[in-house]
Design a protein around this motif. Structure first.
Motif, PDB file in Angstrom:
ATOM      1  N   LYS A  45      44.588  38.841  38.011  1.00  0.00           N
ATOM      2  CA  LYS A  45      43.495  39.886  37.201  1.00  0.00           C
ATOM      3  C   LYS A  45      42.711  40.415  38.514  1.00  0.00           C
ATOM      4  CE  LYS A  45      42.055  36.439  34.734  1.00  0.00           C
ATOM      5  NZ  LYS A  45      41.542  35.667  34.069  1.00  0.00           N
ATOM      6  N   ILE A  46      42.862  41.551  38.896  1.00  0.00           N
ATOM      7  CA  ILE A  46      42.127  42.200  39.864  1.00  0.00           C
ATOM      8  C   ILE A  46      41.093  43.513  39.181  1.00  0.00           C
ATOM      9  CG2 ILE A  46      42.336  43.732  41.755  1.00  0.00           C
ATOM     10  CD1 ILE A  46      43.384  40.965  42.185  1.00  0.00           C
ATOM     11  N   ALA A  47      39.898  43.309  39.372  1.00  0.00           N
ATOM     12  CA  ALA A  47      39.035  44.103  38.860  1.00  0.00           C
ATOM     13  C   ALA A  47      38.935  45.409  39.748  1.00  0.00           C
ATOM     14  CB  ALA A  47      37.703  43.680  38.486  1.00  0.00           C
ATOM     15  N   ALA A  48      38.740  46.383  39.139  1.00  0.00           N
ATOM     16  CA  ALA A  48      38.458  47.706  39.810  1.00  0.00           C
ATOM     17  C   ALA A  48      37.837  48.860  38.954  1.00  0.00           C
ATOM     18  CB  ALA A  48      39.878  48.500  40.457  1.00  0.00           C
ATOM     19  N   GLY A  49      37.041  49.649  39.430  1.00  0.00           N
ATOM     20  CA  GLY A  49      36.592  50.915  38.932  1.00  0.00           C
ATOM     21  C   GLY A  49      37.795  51.749  38.318  1.00  0.00           C
ATOM     22  N   GLY A  50      37.743  52.656  37.403  1.00  0.00           N
ATOM     23  CA  GLY A  50      38.462  53.212  36.563  1.00  0.00           C
ATOM     24  C   GLY A  50      39.482  54.134  37.514  1.00  0.00           C
ATOM     25  N   PRO A  51      39.173  54.902  38.486  1.00  0.00           N
ATOM     26  CA  PRO A  51      40.027  55.564  39.169  1.00  0.00           C
ATOM     27  C   PRO A  51      40.627  54.706  40.177  1.00  0.00           C
ATOM     28  CG  PRO A  51      37.922  56.801  38.879  1.00  0.00           C
ATOM     29  CD  PRO A  51      37.717  55.402  38.408  1.00  0.00           C
ATOM     30  N   ASN A  52      40.023  53.592  40.527  1.00  0.00           N
ATOM     31  CA  ASN A  52      40.876  52.854  41.484  1.00  0.00           C
ATOM     32  C   ASN A  52      41.960  52.039  40.928  1.00  0.00           C
ATOM     33  OD1 ASN A  52      37.587  51.855  42.210  1.00  0.00           O
ATOM     34  ND2 ASN A  52      38.614  53.189  43.694  1.00  0.00           N
ATOM     35  N   ILE A  53      42.062  51.929  39.522  1.00  0.00           N
ATOM     36  CA  ILE A  53      43.166  50.861  39.068  1.00  0.00           C
ATOM     37  C   ILE A  53      44.486  51.458  39.460  1.00  0.00           C
ATOM     38  CG2 ILE A  53      44.146  50.364  36.675  1.00  0.00           C
ATOM     39  CD1 ILE A  53      41.197  49.966  35.742  1.00  0.00           C
ATOM     40  N   PRO A  54      44.664  52.800  39.333  1.00  0.00           N
ATOM     41  CA  PRO A  54      46.122  53.084  39.864  1.00  0.00           C
ATOM     42  C   PRO A  54      46.533  52.792  41.262  1.00  0.00           C
ATOM     43  CG  PRO A  54      44.990  55.059  38.705  1.00  0.00           C
ATOM     44  CD  PRO A  54      43.835  53.870  38.911  1.00  0.00           C
ATOM     45  N   TRP A  55      45.576  52.346  42.035  1.00  0.00           N
ATOM     46  CA  TRP A  55      45.754  51.705  43.567  1.00  0.00           C
ATOM     47  C   TRP A  55      46.625  50.379  43.375  1.00  0.00           C
ATOM     48  CZ3 TRP A  55      40.786  52.527  46.248  1.00  0.00           C
ATOM     49  CH2 TRP A  55      40.232  53.973  46.093  1.00  0.00           C
ATOM     50  N   ILE A  56      46.173  49.635  42.324  1.00  0.00           N
ATOM     51  CA  ILE A  56      46.547  48.239  42.427  1.00  0.00           C
ATOM     52  C   ILE A  56      47.673  47.913  41.131  1.00  0.00           C
ATOM     53  CG2 ILE A  56      44.577  47.345  43.192  1.00  0.00           C
ATOM     54  CD1 ILE A  56      43.698  46.701  40.504  1.00  0.00           C
ATOM     55  N   ALA A  57      47.695  48.661  40.032  1.00  0.00           N
ATOM     56  CA  ALA A  57      48.614  48.569  38.907  1.00  0.00           C
ATOM     57  C   ALA A  57      50.032  48.572  39.347  1.00  0.00           C
ATOM     58  CB  ALA A  57      47.976  49.286  37.452  1.00  0.00           C
ATOM     59  N   PRO A  58      50.575  49.481  39.879  1.00  0.00           N
ATOM     60  CA  PRO A  58      52.110  49.420  40.067  1.00  0.00           C
ATOM     61  C   PRO A  58      52.196  48.486  41.116  1.00  0.00           C
ATOM     62  CG  PRO A  58      50.956  51.747  40.384  1.00  0.00           C
ATOM     63  CD  PRO A  58      49.976  50.705  40.212  1.00  0.00           C
ATOM     64  N   LEU A  59      51.397  47.553  41.497  1.00  0.00           N
ATOM     65  CA  LEU A  59      51.962  46.299  42.545  1.00  0.00           C
ATOM     66  C   LEU A  59      52.036  45.357  41.766  1.00  0.00           C
ATOM     67  CD1 LEU A  59      52.285  46.806  45.580  1.00  0.00           C
ATOM     68  CD2 LEU A  59      50.744  48.660  44.679  1.00  0.00           C
TER      69      LEU A  59
END
Length: 353
Positions: free
Chosen positions: A174-188
């Motif tokens: 479970k990795i938190a991020a601001g909304g626009p940052n989420i696509p930096w981590i979700a595909p991983l």
């Protein structure tokens, strides 16, 4: 400087107009959803407010009286755009990251992962983008406010409560991020969680999530190094999220010479914030190591492999912003200007338009 109170706010809202001039004194309400210890808000206080106060007193026949409302006392995160528009604040820190629809185009730097980690360089480039694409400022005008400056946020990495040495380590975490940052981590393979900076400490401490996409100076200023001891130095890049804006009616009611000072000092706030962010970023990386945080710098090859797994975010967001009728060209102007400034991306986003 006078701090705002509930009674003071109620009285201020009842005053006709958004600024009050008595005997050549101009009262301006200034605030933010973030507390005053956030880098961008601290520069609002001790650079922007200070310089405006001194210059107005010296260069005009007026004086400035500030009514401060930091830390969410008038608007919480995600509410400050509307607070400035409504005149509850005359001048505010509007965080575009929390306005994904209304200010989508102004999040252009967040849509270009692995930009420059250098806050000073990126500040200069961001300012160039706003000059090259003036319609960005018109987006704010449609929301009843005038652009004064765009502020940089430090170089994003990932702070975790587990050892992280490679991309695979975040799979099913479970990795938190601001909304626009989420696509930096979700595909991983991470499990993304929406983050709010003021809640990160407790959430990491209690296990609501295992890590957070975060920049170094916030790790230290919000004492996150006390509850998470691993930092992946990924160089996602510095981004522009903090915006300094002023209510349109307040602006129109100010003497021209005061408008000029506010505009100049808004630009100075941007530059000063870039310089301070660079200093704090370096100090924070040192402090993290001194306090037992394991810092792992990802190689260029690892960053390229990470970037290659992401969606083509610049292209996707360009299409979305263009469809929404906002200035999508800011994304590719930003990429072009960064390249001109010497930045080398691990993935050539512009070549995939």
């Amino acid at each position: 400087m006078r701090k705002i109170s509930a009674l003071g706010l109620a009285s201020a809202i009842l005053i006709a107009g958004t600024s009050l001039a008595l005997a050549d004194t101009i009262r301006l309400r200034i605030g933010a959803g973030h507390p005053a210890n956030a880098t961008w808000t601290s520069v609002m206080q001790d650079v922007f407010e200070k310089n405006v106060t001194e210059r107005v007193a010296k260069e005009t026949s007026h004086t400035i009286e500030w009514v401060e409302a930091y830390g969410g006392s008038v608007c919480k995160l995600g509410e400050c755009l509307e607070a400035v528009e409504a005149g509850l604040l005359d001048i505010g820190d509007v965080e575009s990251i929390f306005e994904p629809a209304k200010l989508q185009a102004l999040n252009f730097s967040l849509f270009v992962p692995f930009s420059t980690p250098d806050p000073v360089l990126n500040t200069a480039v961001i300012q160039q983008v706003y000059e090259a694409v003036p319609s960005l400022k018109e987006v704010l005008e449609k929301n009843g406010q005038v652009f004064l400056g765009a502020g940089i946020i430090g170089n994003y990495g990932i702070l975790t409560n587990f050892p992280m040495t490679e991309a695979a380590d975040i799979v099913d975490r479970k990795i938190a991020a601001g909304g626009p940052n989420i696509p930096w981590i979700a595909p991983l393979g991470a499990v993304p969680v929406q983050a709010v900076l003021t809640e990160v400490y407790t959430s990491l401490q209690t296990g609501v999530y295992d890590g957070v996409v975060m920049f170094p100076d916030a790790v230290i200023s919000f004492r996150l190094n006390e509850v998470a001891k691993n930092f992946a130095e990924l160089d996602f890049g510095t981004v522009a999220s903090a915006l300094l804006t002023i209510n349109r009616n307040t602006w129109d009611g100010l003497p021209p010479e005061v408008q000029t000072i506010l505009a100049e000092e808004g630009k100075h706030w941007s530059t000063a914030l870039g310089a301070r962010t660079a200093e704090l970023q370096d100090a924070a990386m040192t402090k993290m190591r001194e306090t037992g945080v394991a810092v792992v710098a990802f190689s260029d090859e690892a960053r390229k492999a990470w970037a290659d797994k992401l969606d083509n975010l610049p292209k996707l967001r360009f299409e979305e912003i263009e469809k929404a009728g906002q200035p999508a060209e800011a994304i590719y102007e930003y990429i072009r200007l960064l390249k001109e400034a010497g930045h080398v991306f691990p993935r050539d986003w512009a070549a995939e338009k």
